[in-house]
Design a protein around this motif. Structure first.
Motif, PDB file in Angstrom:
ATOM      1  N   ARG A  45       1.391  -1.321   0.110  1.00 40.51           N
ATOM      2  CA  ARG A  45      -0.420   0.262   0.164  1.00 40.51           C
ATOM      3  C   ARG A  45       0.936   1.216   0.525  1.00 40.51           C
ATOM      4  O   ARG A  45       0.356   2.390  -0.983  1.00 40.51           O
ATOM      5  N   GLU A  46       2.339   1.380   0.682  1.00 37.60           N
ATOM      6  CA  GLU A  46       3.258   2.309   0.982  1.00 37.60           C
ATOM      7  C   GLU A  46       3.407   2.476  -0.324  1.00 37.60           C
ATOM      8  O   GLU A  46       3.668   3.830  -1.178  1.00 37.60           O
ATOM      9  N   ILE A  47       3.666   1.205  -1.445  1.00 35.34           N
ATOM     10  CA  ILE A  47       4.389   1.131  -2.509  1.00 35.34           C
ATOM     11  C   ILE A  47       2.909   1.940  -3.386  1.00 35.34           C
ATOM     12  O   ILE A  47       3.853   3.565  -4.556  1.00 35.34           O
ATOM     13  N   GLU A  48       2.761   1.300  -3.787  1.00 35.67           N
ATOM     14  CA  GLU A  48       0.931   1.538  -4.266  1.00 35.67           C
ATOM     15  C   GLU A  48       1.012   3.727  -4.515  1.00 35.67           C
ATOM     16  O   GLU A  48       1.057   3.682  -5.383  1.00 35.67           O
ATOM     17  N   ALA A  49       0.532   3.990  -2.813  1.00 36.39           N
ATOM     18  CA  ALA A  49       0.401   4.922  -2.456  1.00 36.39           C
ATOM     19  C   ALA A  49       1.188   6.057  -3.086  1.00 36.39           C
ATOM     20  O   ALA A  49       0.917   7.317  -3.572  1.00 36.39           O
ATOM     21  N   ARG A  50       3.069   5.602  -2.693  1.00 34.34           N
ATOM     22  CA  ARG A  50       3.853   6.439  -3.361  1.00 34.34           C
ATOM     23  C   ARG A  50       3.845   6.562  -5.140  1.00 34.34           C
ATOM     24  O   ARG A  50       4.467   8.068  -5.689  1.00 34.34           O
ATOM     25  N   GLU A  51       3.661   5.725  -5.654  1.00 27.17           N
ATOM     26  CA  GLU A  51       4.147   5.818  -6.530  1.00 27.17           C
ATOM     27  C   GLU A  51       2.589   6.810  -7.609  1.00 27.17           C
ATOM     28  O   GLU A  51       2.719   7.312  -8.835  1.00 27.17           O
ATOM     29  N   ARG A  52       1.253   6.502  -6.698  1.00 27.22           N
ATOM     30  CA  ARG A  52       0.075   7.255  -7.604  1.00 27.22           C
ATOM     31  C   ARG A  52       0.486   8.720  -7.361  1.00 27.22           C
ATOM     32  O   ARG A  52       0.284   9.552  -8.012  1.00 27.22           O
ATOM     33  N   GLU A  91      14.295  12.201  -6.000  1.00 28.84           N
ATOM     34  CA  GLU A  91      14.791  12.300  -4.619  1.00 28.84           C
ATOM     35  C   GLU A  91      14.300  10.947  -3.226  1.00 28.84           C
ATOM     36  O   GLU A  91      14.587  10.438  -2.602  1.00 28.84           O
ATOM     37  N   ASN A  92      12.744  11.881  -3.531  1.00 33.83           N
ATOM     38  CA  ASN A  92      11.555  10.715  -2.980  1.00 33.83           C
ATOM     39  C   ASN A  92      11.468   9.260  -2.979  1.00 33.83           C
ATOM     40  O   ASN A  92      11.568   9.135  -1.240  1.00 33.83           O
ATOM     41  N   TYR A  93      11.253   9.260  -4.105  1.00 35.13           N
ATOM     42  CA  TYR A  93      11.323   8.260  -4.846  1.00 35.13           C
ATOM     43  C   TYR A  93      13.283   7.230  -4.624  1.00 35.13           C
ATOM     44  O   TYR A  93      13.137   6.059  -3.838  1.00 35.13           O
ATOM     45  N   GLN A  94      13.834   7.871  -4.439  1.00 33.60           N
ATOM     46  CA  GLN A  94      15.266   6.993  -4.244  1.00 33.60           C
ATOM     47  C   GLN A  94      14.816   6.653  -2.381  1.00 33.60           C
ATOM     48  O   GLN A  94      15.525   5.444  -1.844  1.00 33.60           O
ATOM     49  N   GLU A  95      13.932   7.406  -2.078  1.00 31.62           N
ATOM     50  CA  GLU A  95      14.569   7.014  -0.158  1.00 31.62           C
ATOM     51  C   GLU A  95      13.920   5.949  -0.078  1.00 31.62           C
ATOM     52  O   GLU A  95      13.745   5.104   0.489  1.00 31.62           O
TER      53      GLU A  95
END
Length: 267
Positions: free
Chosen positions: A118-125, A185-189
């Motif tokens: 869910r965290e991955i999906e939310a970040r990617e959305r 930068e946020n996605y790399q983290e």
């Protein structure tokens, strides 16, 4: 005989229940005080409903005040997704009664696989939405810039108003580039944290790495050089130099928008 005031100990950080990161490290700050002095500060913890274990933090303590920064490394606990670690500190004073005090109890939870996804999906959305907004603005800038470029092909030198419009386009493109850098930068983290998670498949981690690499390519050297040349051309205002700089800048803007769309398509 002096009265023995109450021994006190408290967790200063994080002082709340937390969700563990993938590195399984929990930084803690504990503080205690007592008028008779202090000794034997321990961390107590248990996983789920198991028996409590003890880790000695510091046995000999000088003075009546004690503050300790300490990292609770839970890698050796072999936690599974969904496991909860309950922890607290205890400490003793140096009075004849050897009083003990404890902090409140806090919980550190290792997220379940569902929560991780869910965290991955939310970040990617969120990443898609941000990149779509940048892509829309980039296409508008390209249109404005192309109109300006064609106008200047028919003239020797830009007038003051045209110079101001060009400068605004350059500044807005630089702003879009900075936004992409922040998103990357946020996605790399997120990618770095997920790489430490053994529950994720190799294919998923590879896909996330590829997305991050694509985002890093959006602001490539060609775009930065084109921006620099445009700024230099705007300072000197030599017609031929300005035309060449604008032509390079046009191609770089197109490449910028295309790479944004490629990243969105992969997300």
């Amino acid at each position: 005989i002096l009265p023995d005031n109450a021994l006190q100990i408290r967790v200063l950080f994080p002082a709340k229940d937390v969700t563990l990161n993938q590195d399984m490290l929990l930084p803690l700050i504990v503080s205690a005080d007592d008028d008779f002095g202090l000794q034997d500060c321990n961390l107590k913890y248990f996983v789920n409903d198991s028996n409590a274990s003890t880790i000695s933090i510091q046995s000999t303590i000088s003075g009546k005040l004690f503050t300790k920064d300490w990292v609770f490394d839970m890698k050796s606990l072999n936690l599974m997704p969904g496991d909860v670690v309950t922890y607290w500190f205890e400490i003793y004073d140096n009075s004849p009664g050897h009083q003990k005090a404890e902090t409140a109890r806090f919980r550190a939870r290792f997220p379940s696989i569902e929560e991780i996804f869910r965290e991955i999906e939310a970040r990617e959305r969120s990443t898609v939405e941000e990149l779509e907004n940048i892509g829309d603005r980039s296409r508008e800038l390209q249109q404005d810039f192309e109109e300006m470029r064609r106008e200047l092909l028919r003239e020797d030198n830009p007038n003051w108003q045209q110079q101001q419009q060009l400068q605004q386009i350059i500044e807005q493109q630089e702003n879009l580039s900075e936004q992409v850098d922040q998103i990357n930068e946020n996605y790399q983290e997120l990618v770095e944290r997920m790489q430490m998670n053994s529950t994720l498949s190799h294919d998923m981690v590879q896909k996330m790495q590829r997305i991050q690499e694509l985002m890093a390519e959006i602001n490539n050297e060609s775009l930065q050089e084109a921006l620099q040349r445009m700024n230099e051309a705007m300072e000197n205002i030599r017609p031929e130099d300005l035309r060449r700089a604008m032509e390079n800048f046009r191609f770089s803007m197109e490449d910028f928008a295309q790479k944004i769309q490629q990243t969105i398509d992969l997300l």
